[in-house]
Design an enzyme around this catalytic site. Structure first.
Site, mmCIF file in Angstrom:
data_model
loop_
_atom_site.group_PDB
_atom_site.id
_atom_site.type_symbol
_atom_site.label_atom_id
_atom_site.label_comp_id
_atom_site.label_asym_id
_atom_site.label_seq_id
_atom_site.Cartn_x
_atom_site.Cartn_y
_atom_site.Cartn_z
ATOM 1 C CB CYS A 59 71.589 34.517 48.362
ATOM 2 S SG CYS A 59 72.973 33.398 48.026
ATOM 3 C CB CYS A 62 76.775 35.151 49.722
ATOM 4 S SG CYS A 62 76.238 35.029 47.999
ATOM 5 C CG ASP A 464 59.512 56.308 72.208
ATOM 6 O OD1 ASP A 464 60.043 56.422 73.323
ATOM 7 O OD2 ASP A 464 59.291 57.263 71.449
ATOM 8 C CG ASP A 659 62.672 55.621 69.978
ATOM 9 O OD1 ASP A 659 63.039 55.277 71.104
ATOM 10 O OD2 ASP A 659 61.732 56.396 69.761
#
Length: 784
Positions: A59, A62, A464, A659
């Site tokens: 989480c 942490c 793109d 990409d």
């Protein structure tokens, strides 16, 4: 890590622990330091960096604990936590004399996050946590359901003997349920407490243990009520939220693994004696000569010494059209050699190759994205201490007021149960699951739940070109204008080639129904095109400077290329017969999507690896003013970072191998289903239909989902604010607290279900209109 180090120490006859050796022995006897140094890489004149695997990260708390604690160690210059991959990147100042690395391994262990050096070969192992959660959820649901059936009889006024029997049966069911299903919360709570910290699992564990312990006491005392059902229901609803959240997180897989699959394991290397041997890439140094067959991927960066071929360089440029290469051409690792054998001289090691740099970009981008603070993580920061203080206050207040330990404990348990974070835990996952379902109904796959939160913040969309704004499939322009005999000849030649333009010719001819001629002989000339003989004539299809001998005809092709069009020449005995030009059609509805984005104040932009002319033509057709062409993968990532530093929240829409780093670096990303595997893995969302309407449609849904999430938080917090005073004043029993807690969870679920159906495709009429629009743009494109 400590185990590995201890084993290394045992092999050397050393009895001290790894940490003692780090702090007290000479540099020659530091197995832990040696392993870190070997596993790390130099990133500066006096800095080294290492990747650590930390499985217990789960989480945002942490992330905060690790980054803040490790950042305080002397010598540490950089700490980054990747929540998705559960990895920590640590960079430290080594010094000129090779000083010992800071004791960050021990610090992680002290924090409750034991770590070991990340091994790339083990990255594909499936995380077993999801299986544990599902099994725990099933057991908790089974136990809670059966205990509730028994409780109904007690609530209905069962006699004392029957009531006591049902209480004991409930206890017998609840005990294994709590021991098995609650381990997820108990271990997390214990880990936090023994390191002097707290989290949301601490009040959950206290509530479950106190509810069961008090219920067992009341059962022994033959009291009227016991609350085993409250404890089991508590675990069940919490596990529902945690499992849903874990499912959404697991779908956000790392795209680096997919990119790594493009790398060869070895290559055929020519020795000094002329013999060819297969060697691992790690052993091949610059200057060596490698042989590359047709159909193989380029193993390392290099320069072509001999041979000609067509190269699929989509990894570099994003363009599907192969590019011819010959002696002297520079080629990059990961690109695909299509048609002919090549001999190449290696110019970079495997760690310095283009593909390795792409993977490094991906790692950096993914780690950056994982730092995004999700709403649930941010909302839970103050929850645990508030609940603890409320339960403690209720207990102490009633002890001082009446001095009854049983009643004080009952009030504290009621407070813990009624303020249980079930509704808070379900607030985000339920909306994410409903949003994923609604998106799926419209052909959009969502991989990462936090993508919804990021998507709702978007103020700029970067596209793109090839394969995104266009379909990425070359089509022959105006096939009806060509001589049918010439078109049939070209199709017969193109049918034997894998080149996209050749395939487009074959498809155009097959649609006309014209019978294709049969050649006497046929061969493909790598990097040039197809050559065939029919009778006494020599036919060629491919590059103009190869197929045509007439200078005027060659000038005609050069003019065509200057306009940014792909073209192939068909010649007979060196004389030009036809020049076939190809275009990449726009995706259905592309213009409409761009206009919709502009109306909503979202700026569209094109980042393309293609040349300037074709990119400018597409931008003009779509009305996009912001354009950058001839972009390399790192150029695209740099542009996205630039926009991020300017305060923009960018949605990247792309499909190509090149990409992938940009998709990972963007605030949020989408890719079409036709994208390369690496592109799909890197993107947060994948749309499976041809239309680009998925972009504004997903944006709308994300913003609606964001409103529902905030409403769910308001409901959960409002419920707690309303229920807490009643619980502390003693008006709520643990049983009623469990019912209220369940009701609040169901209310949050019901609110999430309000995320109704979305319709950004209005049946066949919209698709027909999009197709008509595309045809109109094709005519305009041909006219230009």
């Amino acid at each position: 890590m400590s185990c590995c180090s201890s084993e290394a120490g045992d092999r050397r006859g050393e009895s001290k622990t790894a940490e003692e050796r780090v702090q007290g022995a000479s540099p020659a006897w530091h197995p832990l330091s040696d392993e870190l140094r070997l596993a790390s890489q130099r990133v500066g004149a006096e800095e080294r960096q290492v990747e650590l695997s930390v499985p217990d990260i789960h989480c945002g708390g942490c992330i905060r604990a690790i980054e803040s604690s490790l950042g305080q160690l002397p010598g540490i210059t950089h700490v980054r936590v990747n929540l998705t991959a559960r990895r920590v990147t640590v960079r430290w100042h080594e010094g000129e004399k090779g000083d010992e690395p800071p004791a960050f391994m021990q610090r992680l262990k002290d924090l409750g996050y034991p770590a070991h050096i990340h091994e790339a070969g083990h990255s594909d192992k499936r995380n077993p946590a999801l299986g544990h959660l599902i099994r725990a959820l099933a057991v908790a649901g089974f136990g809670a359901g059966n205990i509730m059936f028994l409780s109904v009889a007690v609530w209905s006024g069962a006699e004392e003997t029957t009531r006591d029997l049902f209480h004991w049966i409930s206890a017998a069911i609840a005990l294994p349920v709590l021991l098995y299903s609650g381990r997820v919360f108990y271990s997390s709570a214990w880990n936090a407490l023994r390191h002097g910290q707290t989290n949301m699992d601490v009040p959950i564990t206290l509530g479950v243990f106190l509810a069961f312990g008090m219920s067992l006491y009341d059962t022994i005392q033959q009291a009227q009520h016991a609350y085993f059902d409250a404890a089991a229901m508590l675990l069940f609803f919490l596990l529902v939220g945690r499992t849903l959240d874990h499912v959404m997180r697991e779908r956000a897989r790392s795209a680096v693994r997919g990119l790594a699959r493009l790398a060869a394991r070895g290559a055929r290397v020519e020795g000094a004696d002329g013999q060819v041997s297969y060697e691992a890439l790690e052993t091949i140094r610059p200057g060596r000569v490698v042989q590359l067959a047709a159909g193989e991927r380029v193993p390392l960066d290099g320069r072509v010494l001999s041979g000609s071929s067509d190269l699929d360089a989509a990894l570099v440029t994003g363009e599907s059209t192969p590019s011819p290469v010959g002696p002297g051409a520079q080629i990059q690792a990961g690109t695909l050699n299509l048609t002919g054998p090549l001999r190449m001289e290696v110019t970079a090691t495997v760690g310095d190759s283009f593909l390795a740099k792409m993977m490094e970009l991906m790692e950096t981008a993914e780690a950056g994205r994982s730092r995004y603070r999700r709403l649930a993580d941010r909302a839970s920061r103050l929850y645990a201490p508030v609940v603890h203080l409320a339960a403690l206050g209720g207990f102490l207040g009633w002890m001082l007021a009446v001095g009854d330990l049983h009643q004080a404990v009952t009030i504290a348990v009621a407070v813990l149960i009624i303020t249980c974070p079930c509704a808070l835990g379900l607030a985000v996952p339920m909306v994410q699951v409903m949003a994923a379902r609604r998106l799926f109904e419209q052909g959009v796959m969502m991989k990462d739940g936090s993508a919804l939160e990021r998507l709702a913040e978007v103020d700029r969309v970067v596209f793109d070109k090839t394969g995104t704004l266009t379909l990425g499939q070359p089509q022959l322009q105006a096939p009806e204008t060509f001589d049918p005999e010439h078109l049939a000849l070209a199709a017969a030649l193109g049918a034997h080639s894998r080149h996209p333009c050749s395939q487009a010719l074959a498809n155009a001819s097959s649609a006309s129904g014209k019978t294709l001629p049969t050649f006497d002989s046929l061969r493909e000339v790598p990097g040039c095109g197809m050559e065939a003989r029919l009778g006494g004539d020599l036919y060629r299809l491919g590059r103009m400077d190869w197929a045509v001998e007439n200078a005027e005809d060659q000038e005609r092709l050069r003019e065509t290329r200057l306009r940014g069009e792909s073209c192939s020449a068909l010649s007979r005995n060196g004389d030009l017969l036809e020049v076939f030009t190809f275009s990449d059609p726009l995706r259905p509805g592309a213009r409409e999507v761009v206009e919709t984005l502009k109306e909503r104040g979202i700026v569209p932009e094109i980042l393309s690896g293609d040349a300037a002319a074709p990119a400018e033509r597409v931008a003009k057709l779509l009305g996009i003013e912001e354009l950058r062409s001839a972009m390399m993968p790192d150029d695209k990532s740099a542009r996205l970072n630039e926009l991020s530093h300017q305060g923009h929240r960018v949605l990247m829409v792309g499909d190509g191998l090149n990409d992938a780093p940009a998709l990972a670096a963007a605030h949020v990303s989408m890719a079409p289903g036709s994208a390369a595997d690496v592109g799909r893995n890197a993107a947060d969302l994948v749309f499976l239909r041809d239309s680009l309407q998925a972009v504004p449609g997903a944006l709308d849904l994300a913003r609606r989902a964001q409103r529902l999430v905030r409403q769910n938080f308001a409901l959960a917090i409002g419920y707690n604010a309303l229920a807490l005073p009643f619980a502390m004043l003693g008006y709520v029993t643990p049983l009623f607290a469990a019912v209220a807690m369940s009701s609040s969870s169901l209310l949050v679920v019901a609110n999430a279900l309000r995320l109704g159906r979305i319709k950004w495709w209005e049946g066949d009429q919209a698709l027909d209109a999009a197709a008509t629009e595309t045809q109109a743009f094709r005519k305009l494109e041909a006219a230009q």
